[in-house]
Motif scaffolding. Sequence first.
Motif, PDB file in Angstrom:
ATOM      1  N   PHE A 125      -6.937  -7.194  10.630  1.00 34.58           N
ATOM      2  CA  PHE A 125      -7.070  -6.256   9.529  1.00 34.58           C
ATOM      3  C   PHE A 125      -7.960  -5.096   9.979  1.00 34.58           C
ATOM      4  O   PHE A 125      -8.653  -5.178  10.993  1.00 34.58           O
ATOM      5  N   ALA A 126      -7.965  -4.000   9.212  1.00 34.28           N
ATOM      6  CA  ALA A 126      -8.871  -2.884   9.494  1.00 34.28           C
ATOM      7  C   ALA A 126     -10.266  -3.222   8.972  1.00 34.28           C
ATOM      8  O   ALA A 126     -10.408  -3.835   7.913  1.00 34.28           O
ATOM      9  N   LYS A 127     -11.267  -2.813   9.693  1.00 32.81           N
ATOM     10  CA  LYS A 127     -12.647  -3.161   9.361  1.00 32.81           C
ATOM     11  C   LYS A 127     -13.360  -1.995   8.693  1.00 32.81           C
ATOM     12  O   LYS A 127     -13.432  -0.888   9.236  1.00 32.81           O
ATOM     13  N   SER A 128     -13.915  -2.267   7.523  1.00 29.48           N
ATOM     14  CA  SER A 128     -14.693  -1.242   6.831  1.00 29.48           C
ATOM     15  C   SER A 128     -16.127  -1.240   7.350  1.00 29.48           C
ATOM     16  O   SER A 128     -16.545  -2.145   8.070  1.00 29.48           O
ATOM     17  N   LEU A 129     -16.875  -0.235   6.945  1.00 25.49           N
ATOM     18  CA  LEU A 129     -18.260  -0.119   7.396  1.00 25.49           C
ATOM     19  C   LEU A 129     -19.116  -1.242   6.828  1.00 25.49           C
ATOM     20  O   LEU A 129     -19.939  -1.834   7.525  1.00 25.49           O
ATOM     21  N   SER A 130     -18.905  -1.574   5.559  1.00 33.64           N
ATOM     22  CA  SER A 130     -19.609  -2.683   4.903  1.00 33.64           C
ATOM     23  C   SER A 130     -18.844  -3.040   3.651  1.00 33.64           C
ATOM     24  O   SER A 130     -18.351  -2.162   2.937  1.00 33.64           O
ATOM     25  N   PRO A 154      -2.031  -8.758   7.955  1.00 35.25           N
ATOM     26  CA  PRO A 154      -2.007  -7.301   8.120  1.00 35.25           C
ATOM     27  C   PRO A 154      -0.625  -6.834   8.548  1.00 35.25           C
ATOM     28  O   PRO A 154       0.044  -7.484   9.350  1.00 35.25           O
ATOM     29  N   SER A 155      -0.185  -5.720   7.994  1.00 34.70           N
ATOM     30  CA  SER A 155       1.112  -5.172   8.379  1.00 34.70           C
ATOM     31  C   SER A 155       1.080  -4.717   9.835  1.00 34.70           C
ATOM     32  O   SER A 155       0.010  -4.557  10.432  1.00 34.70           O
ATOM     33  N   GLU A 156       2.253  -4.491  10.387  1.00 34.81           N
ATOM     34  CA  GLU A 156       2.317  -3.981  11.761  1.00 34.81           C
ATOM     35  C   GLU A 156       1.607  -2.641  11.874  1.00 34.81           C
ATOM     36  O   GLU A 156       0.909  -2.367  12.862  1.00 34.81           O
ATOM     37  N   GLY A 157       1.760  -1.799  10.840  1.00 38.14           N
ATOM     38  CA  GLY A 157       1.087  -0.506  10.851  1.00 38.14           C
ATOM     39  C   GLY A 157      -0.422  -0.648  10.830  1.00 38.14           C
ATOM     40  O   GLY A 157      -1.140   0.080  11.529  1.00 38.14           O
ATOM     41  N   PHE A 181     -10.852   6.702   6.358  1.00 34.03           N
ATOM     42  CA  PHE A 181     -11.158   5.862   5.207  1.00 34.03           C
ATOM     43  C   PHE A 181     -10.099   4.772   5.047  1.00 34.03           C
ATOM     44  O   PHE A 181      -8.989   4.872   5.593  1.00 34.03           O
ATOM     45  N   LEU A 182     -10.438   3.751   4.272  1.00 32.81           N
ATOM     46  CA  LEU A 182      -9.541   2.618   4.057  1.00 32.81           C
ATOM     47  C   LEU A 182      -9.325   2.393   2.567  1.00 32.81           C
ATOM     48  O   LEU A 182     -10.237   2.590   1.758  1.00 32.81           O
ATOM     49  N   ALA A 183      -8.119   1.934   2.227  1.00 34.54           N
ATOM     50  CA  ALA A 183      -7.814   1.593   0.837  1.00 34.54           C
ATOM     51  C   ALA A 183      -6.822   0.447   0.796  1.00 34.54           C
ATOM     52  O   ALA A 183      -5.815   0.454   1.496  1.00 34.54           O
ATOM     53  N   GLY A 184      -7.144  -0.558  -0.025  1.00 30.80           N
ATOM     54  CA  GLY A 184      -6.185  -1.622  -0.281  1.00 30.80           C
ATOM     55  C   GLY A 184      -6.178  -2.746   0.728  1.00 30.80           C
ATOM     56  O   GLY A 184      -7.166  -3.008   1.429  1.00 30.80           O
ATOM     57  N   ALA A 185      -5.022  -3.418   0.821  1.00 26.39           N
ATOM     58  CA  ALA A 185      -4.895  -4.670   1.562  1.00 26.39           C
ATOM     59  C   ALA A 185      -4.828  -4.495   3.069  1.00 26.39           C
ATOM     60  O   ALA A 185      -4.598  -5.477   3.778  1.00 26.39           O
ATOM     61  N   CYS A 186      -5.040  -3.295   3.572  1.00 25.58           N
ATOM     62  CA  CYS A 186      -5.190  -3.162   5.030  1.00 25.58           C
ATOM     63  C   CYS A 186      -6.510  -3.768   5.485  1.00 25.58           C
ATOM     64  O   CYS A 186      -6.698  -4.032   6.675  1.00 25.58           O
ATOM     65  N   LYS A 187      -7.427  -4.032   4.537  1.00 24.05           N
ATOM     66  CA  LYS A 187      -8.744  -4.596   4.871  1.00 24.05           C
ATOM     67  C   LYS A 187      -8.760  -6.117   4.768  1.00 24.05           C
ATOM     68  O   LYS A 187      -9.411  -6.796   5.555  1.00 24.05           O
ATOM     69  N   LEU A 228      -6.247   5.221   5.604  1.00 24.08           N
ATOM     70  CA  LEU A 228      -5.358   4.159   6.044  1.00 24.08           C
ATOM     71  C   LEU A 228      -5.075   3.251   4.848  1.00 24.08           C
ATOM     72  O   LEU A 228      -5.982   2.629   4.299  1.00 24.08           O
ATOM     73  N   ALA A 229      -3.822   3.223   4.412  1.00 22.61           N
ATOM     74  CA  ALA A 229      -3.411   2.412   3.264  1.00 22.61           C
ATOM     75  C   ALA A 229      -2.128   1.675   3.628  1.00 22.61           C
ATOM     76  O   ALA A 229      -1.149   1.660   2.885  1.00 22.61           O
ATOM     77  N   THR A 230      -2.151   1.069   4.805  1.00 27.65           N
ATOM     78  CA  THR A 230      -0.949   0.484   5.405  1.00 27.65           C
ATOM     79  C   THR A 230      -0.665  -0.943   4.958  1.00 27.65           C
ATOM     80  O   THR A 230       0.319  -1.540   5.384  1.00 27.65           O
ATOM     81  N   GLY A 231      -1.524  -1.503   4.121  1.00 24.67           N
ATOM     82  CA  GLY A 231      -1.198  -2.730   3.417  1.00 24.67           C
ATOM     83  C   GLY A 231      -0.988  -3.971   4.262  1.00 24.67           C
ATOM     84  O   GLY A 231      -1.609  -4.159   5.301  1.00 24.67           O
ATOM     85  N   TYR A 232      -0.065  -4.806   3.800  1.00 29.27           N
ATOM     86  CA  TYR A 232       0.106  -6.146   4.346  1.00 29.27           C
ATOM     87  C   TYR A 232       1.572  -6.458   4.572  1.00 29.27           C
ATOM     88  O   TYR A 232       2.471  -5.727   4.124  1.00 29.27           O
TER      89      TYR A 232
END
Length: 335
Positions: free
Chosen positions: A286-291, A267-270, A305-311, A103-107
């Motif tokens: 926002f998307a939540k990471s494990l830690s 967080p973006s709509e996506g 997995f997550l990458a970038g400003a979606c977190k 998931l790299a859906t950004g902001y």
Amino acid sequence: MSKIAIIGAGVAGIEVASVLAKQHDVDLFEKETAPLCNIRNKALLFPDFSSADELADTLTEKLHNPNITPHYGTDITDLRPLEGGWELKEAAGTTHLANHVVLATGYQVFDASKKEELGYGIYPSIITSIDLEKMIREERIVNAFNETPKSVTFLQCVGSRDEKSGNHYCSKVCCVTAVKQAIEVRKMLPDASAFVFYMDLRMWGQGFEEMYRTAQEQYSVNFIRGRISEAAATYDHKVQLKAEDTLMGLPLNMDTDLLVLMVGMCPSEGTQTLAQAAGIAGPYHFAKSLSEHLTDNCTERKGLFLAGACKRPMSVTDTIQDARAAAVTILEQIS
């Protein structure tokens, strides 16, 4: 060979794809008709004032890989786990399968019209930092009446650190963006005055404090610690501001030709839709990471997995580094 789907063709998505594609097939999904929309609407990057277009061109080159299949104009609206993988569903109903998903859906930026007292969308000479960035790209800064402003005022923390908007977090990049833009305004309009209203300046990166000092010492940008409580138009095309100078402890009324609202990152709509669908929605949607420490690119869901400003809010530099970390994490888990 594992098949990997990446949702979002921004900085994070492309950087992850470029690393993973050295060993795996990658499907890259982007709801817009072209990649890197959030970078393409920028002019210059902080703190070195390098070209945003040059960075975007370099990232776009990384997509020229036979193992990367871009899917532009493809809006993924649902994300569900399956036995041994994931199902991605488009708004149009088409489904795609993958062993692993990033998931790299950004902001997106905060909708400044929600702050009615600041007049965005009501008074034409009140704009956002994104609007001003486009003007800087075009090398033409004017108010809504096509007049060159003699004064430009920036207001920090619009939609960030704000109980009324519901966003208590700092968006991290607004302070330095205002300093960068104020310098650009003074370069392009040397006869214009520039004012920055701030709560407290968070110049957290290497070279950022130096930018702040340069703004004051070389470009005479005026920094006022205080908040603007109300903005309204005047008969002569100016914007009247009601504010407080909190250092002096005094009310302040002033006019400006152009008011720039430094809108925070949301967080973006996506991000909101897919984090909710996958069961990983975190604070402020926002998307939540494990830690945040050792497993920041992982989630509670296997293979997601997550990458970038979606977190959370990130600078471009942070995003690139986080994307590379995500790619390494994925390669370790699927090798």
